[in-house]
Scaffold this motif. Structure first.
Motif, short mmCIF file in Angstrom:
data_model
loop_
_atom_site.label_atom_id
_atom_site.label_comp_id
_atom_site.label_asym_id
_atom_site.label_seq_id
_atom_site.Cartn_x
_atom_site.Cartn_y
_atom_site.Cartn_z
N HIS A 127 1.51 13.89 6.65
CA HIS A 127 0.56 13.91 7.78
C HIS A 127 1.21 13.35 9.03
CE1 HIS A 127 -3.27 13.59 9.85
NE2 HIS A 127 -2.90 12.35 10.20
N ASP A 128 2.03 12.32 8.86
CA ASP A 128 2.68 11.71 10.01
C ASP A 128 3.60 12.72 10.69
OD1 ASP A 128 1.41 9.35 9.55
OD2 ASP A 128 3.05 8.52 8.34
N ASP A 129 4.37 13.49 9.88
CA ASP A 129 5.28 14.46 10.47
C ASP A 129 4.52 15.57 11.18
OD1 ASP A 129 7.83 14.29 7.86
OD2 ASP A 129 7.50 13.09 9.66
N GLU A 130 3.29 15.84 10.70
CA GLU A 130 2.50 16.88 11.35
C GLU A 130 2.21 16.51 12.80
OE1 GLU A 130 -0.36 19.11 8.26
OE2 GLU A 130 -0.62 16.95 8.39
N VAL A 153 -20.88 16.45 0.04
CA VAL A 153 -19.63 15.72 0.27
C VAL A 153 -18.47 16.72 0.34
CG1 VAL A 153 -18.00 14.04 -0.68
CG2 VAL A 153 -20.45 13.59 -0.79
N GLY A 154 -18.51 17.73 -0.54
CA GLY A 154 -17.48 18.76 -0.50
C GLY A 154 -17.48 19.53 0.80
N GLN A 155 -18.67 19.84 1.31
CA GLN A 155 -18.75 20.58 2.58
C GLN A 155 -18.16 19.77 3.74
OE1 GLN A 155 -21.01 19.57 5.25
NE2 GLN A 155 -20.23 21.20 6.57
N GLY A 156 -18.56 18.50 3.85
CA GLY A 156 -18.05 17.68 4.94
C GLY A 156 -16.54 17.49 4.86
N THR A 157 -16.03 17.27 3.63
CA THR A 157 -14.60 17.09 3.43
C THR A 157 -13.84 18.36 3.74
OG1 THR A 157 -15.04 15.46 1.69
CG2 THR A 157 -12.85 16.45 1.73
N TYR A 158 -14.32 19.50 3.22
CA TYR A 158 -13.63 20.77 3.38
C TYR A 158 -13.60 21.20 4.85
CZ TYR A 158 -12.04 25.46 2.08
OH TYR A 158 -11.29 26.60 1.95
N LEU A 159 -14.75 21.11 5.52
CA LEU A 159 -14.82 21.54 6.91
C LEU A 159 -13.98 20.66 7.81
CD1 LEU A 159 -16.22 23.60 8.79
CD2 LEU A 159 -18.01 21.91 9.16
N LYS A 168 -4.41 15.97 -3.21
CA LYS A 168 -4.16 15.30 -4.48
C LYS A 168 -3.33 14.03 -4.32
CE LYS A 168 -6.15 18.41 -7.05
NZ LYS A 168 -7.39 18.09 -7.77
N ARG A 169 -2.63 13.89 -3.21
CA ARG A 169 -1.74 12.74 -3.05
C ARG A 169 -2.49 11.42 -3.04
NH1 ARG A 169 -1.93 11.47 2.52
NH2 ARG A 169 -2.89 13.10 3.79
N ASP A 170 -3.79 11.43 -2.71
CA ASP A 170 -4.55 10.20 -2.64
C ASP A 170 -5.29 9.88 -3.93
OD1 ASP A 170 -3.80 9.74 -0.03
OD2 ASP A 170 -5.44 10.96 0.76
N ASN A 171 -5.32 10.82 -4.87
CA ASN A 171 -6.18 10.63 -6.02
C ASN A 171 -5.75 9.49 -6.92
OD1 ASN A 171 -7.70 12.72 -5.15
ND2 ASN A 171 -7.22 14.11 -6.82
N PHE A 214 -13.95 8.35 11.03
CA PHE A 214 -13.60 7.94 9.68
C PHE A 214 -12.69 8.97 9.01
CE2 PHE A 214 -17.77 6.26 10.78
CZ PHE A 214 -17.58 4.90 10.59
N GLU A 215 -11.68 9.43 9.70
CA GLU A 215 -10.80 10.46 9.16
C GLU A 215 -10.08 9.99 7.89
OE1 GLU A 215 -6.84 13.10 10.38
OE2 GLU A 215 -7.89 11.93 11.92
N ASP A 216 -9.71 8.72 7.82
CA ASP A 216 -8.96 8.21 6.67
C ASP A 216 -9.82 8.08 5.42
OD1 ASP A 216 -6.70 8.09 8.23
OD2 ASP A 216 -6.97 5.97 8.75
#
Length: 445
Positions: A14-17, A142-148, A232-235, A381-383
């Motif tokens: 994400h940082d490189d992005e 929760v899926g909708q808010g995360t996905y969008l 998946k990196r945060d799971n 609250f992006e993080d």
């Protein structure tokens, strides 16, 4: 972080992005493909929710006036949103474990079962279906808010766009299409339940819910076509222990910005339930009958659509969100105080037009709150966006449950006083939030 990122690094970090844009032709090709995928997924997600909630919203609007034996409709919806509130706590880890796309598909199953239960409404069908829908609703939202949010932020980074306007645009399109479910679904209800004030025949009701089942199936198919957008990196860190999972879920509650935003989130639930349970039963039905509920809610939905699209287009950050929320709050405050102080049912053309006009004005506030709350949570609250959207649904659904349980036992006047008090308090705390958020940036400047 200061070096130029390659294509693989862009996908992995994400940082490189955010460090530097790609300059190679291959990178531009991948970025173009990513942009097409993001906008495609926005359209697919919006259409999938359109078909699912076209059916659900119209069915929900009819519960308090069609399933009246022992207040079955209102109590079922109260149980639904109580279940929704309880399960919203686990919605975030379920979405992170399954991935937002799979969670969205699973979430539709509860809505399908609820519509099917209305074909044979009883305490033995409606109550279990409502409780299960509460569980799946916590997952789908929760899926909708995360996905969008993920799609919007990826689109912004790939095209070097600011996050705020992009989130506003994506949320504006989604909530505009979503609000149109109130128009189409309720017009279908109006057409099939047009026979008098008793809501039409049993055959008409069953045909209506069969049509709604077909819409549900289309929505599920569209949901299956979404691209995979899982992090998946945060799971591993999130689910390493129950304590870690719980800590992640409650993390937004330690932020005073969320504490100040929660009253407005709760009010957004109150005002939605007010139009579903109180407006349709106490204002529309006495004047227009059950068959008129569809028409009034269609006008409410049309107003919601327009305001969602306009509000989304003009969202660029906290300042614009504050102005837009203020407009919606003032409009709903005018409606509440007018109903409280001056309203009484009237006959004739003017009497029939008043509930329709109230529905249109109420839709302004709902369209504003939907777009702005979603955009603000994505920005602030992006993080911890899954946990933030879980909090949105915890407080929103809890407030909705309160209205459905209270509405059969308190007067319209008491409900209006409750709504007006809640609006004043929540809007005042939201204005305080804007000062809290702006103060650190003023100090830095």
């Amino acid at each position: 972080m200061g070096s130029t990122a390659t294509g693989p690094e862009l996908a992995a970090s994400h940082d490189d992005e955010e460090a530097a844009p790609l300059v190679s032709a291959a990178g531009d090709g991948r970025r173009g493909a990513g942009t097409a995928s993001q906008t495609r997924d926005l359209h697919l997600l919006s259409l999938a929710f359109f078909f699912v909630f076209l059916a659900y919203h119209a069915a929900q609007n009819l519960q308090s006036t069609v399933n009246t034996d022992g207040n079955l409709g209102s109590i079922s919806l109260g149980l639904l949103y109580t279940s929704f509130t309880a399960f919203s706590v686990v919605g975030s880890p379920v979405v992170r474990g399954m991935g937002s796309r799979r969670a969205l598909v699973l979430g539709t199953s509860g809505y399908l079962l609820f519509i099917a239960a209305n074909l044979a409404p009883s305490w033995y069908t409606m109550v279990p279906a409502s409780l299960y829908l509460g569980f799946t609703a916590s997952i789908i939202w929760v899926g909708q808010g995360t996905y969008l949010t993920s799609a919007a932020l990826s689109h912004a980074r790939d095209n070097n766009l600011p996050d705020g306007p992009t989130l506003g645009s994506f949320n504006g399109e989604f909530w505009g299409v979503f609000a149109s479910t109130q128009v189409i679904g309720n017009l279908i209800s109006l057409a099939l339940l047009r026979n008098g004030k008793d809501g039409g025949s049993i055959t008409g009701k069953n045909l209506l819910f069969v049509v709604f089942l077909g819409c549900m199936i289309i929505g599920i198919v569209l949901m299956c076509l979404l691209s995979k957008r899982d992090e998946k990196r945060d799971n591993a860190s999130t689910h390493s222990s129950f304590g870690a999972m719980l800590k992640y879920i409650v993390a937004p509650l330690k932020d005073r910005r969320m504490i100040l935003l929660i009253p407005l989130i709760a009010y957004s639930g109150l005002q939605q339930a007010f139009v579903w349970a109180v407006f349709t039963k106490s204002i529309v039905t006495p004047v227009l009958g059950i068959s008129g509920v569809g028409g009034a809610m269609a006008i409410y939905g049309a107003s919601d659509v327009v305001c969602s699209l306009v509000a989304g287009r003009f969202t660029s950050g906290l300042h614009s969100a504050t102005f837009i929320v203020s407009v919606g709050a003032i409009v709903q405050a005018v409606v509440l105080f007018w109903l409280l102080l001056f309203y009484s049912p009237m006959e004739g053309l003017l009497g029939s037009a008043i509930p329709l006009f109230i529905g249109a004005l109420w839709g302004v506030g709902d369209g504003v709150l939907n777009t702005q709350l979603s955009a603000l949570l994505g920005l602030l609250f992006e993080d911890v966006k899954e946990a933030a959207f879980a909090q949105l649904k915890v407080w929103q659904s809890g407030a909705i449950a309160v209205i459905f349980f209270l509405s059969p036992s308190i007067t319209l006047q008491a409900m209006l006083i409750l709504m007006a008090t809640s609006l004043v308090i929540s809007f005042g705390l939201f204005l305080l939030l804007t000062l809290v958020v702006e103060k650190p940036s003023s100090i830095r400047a």
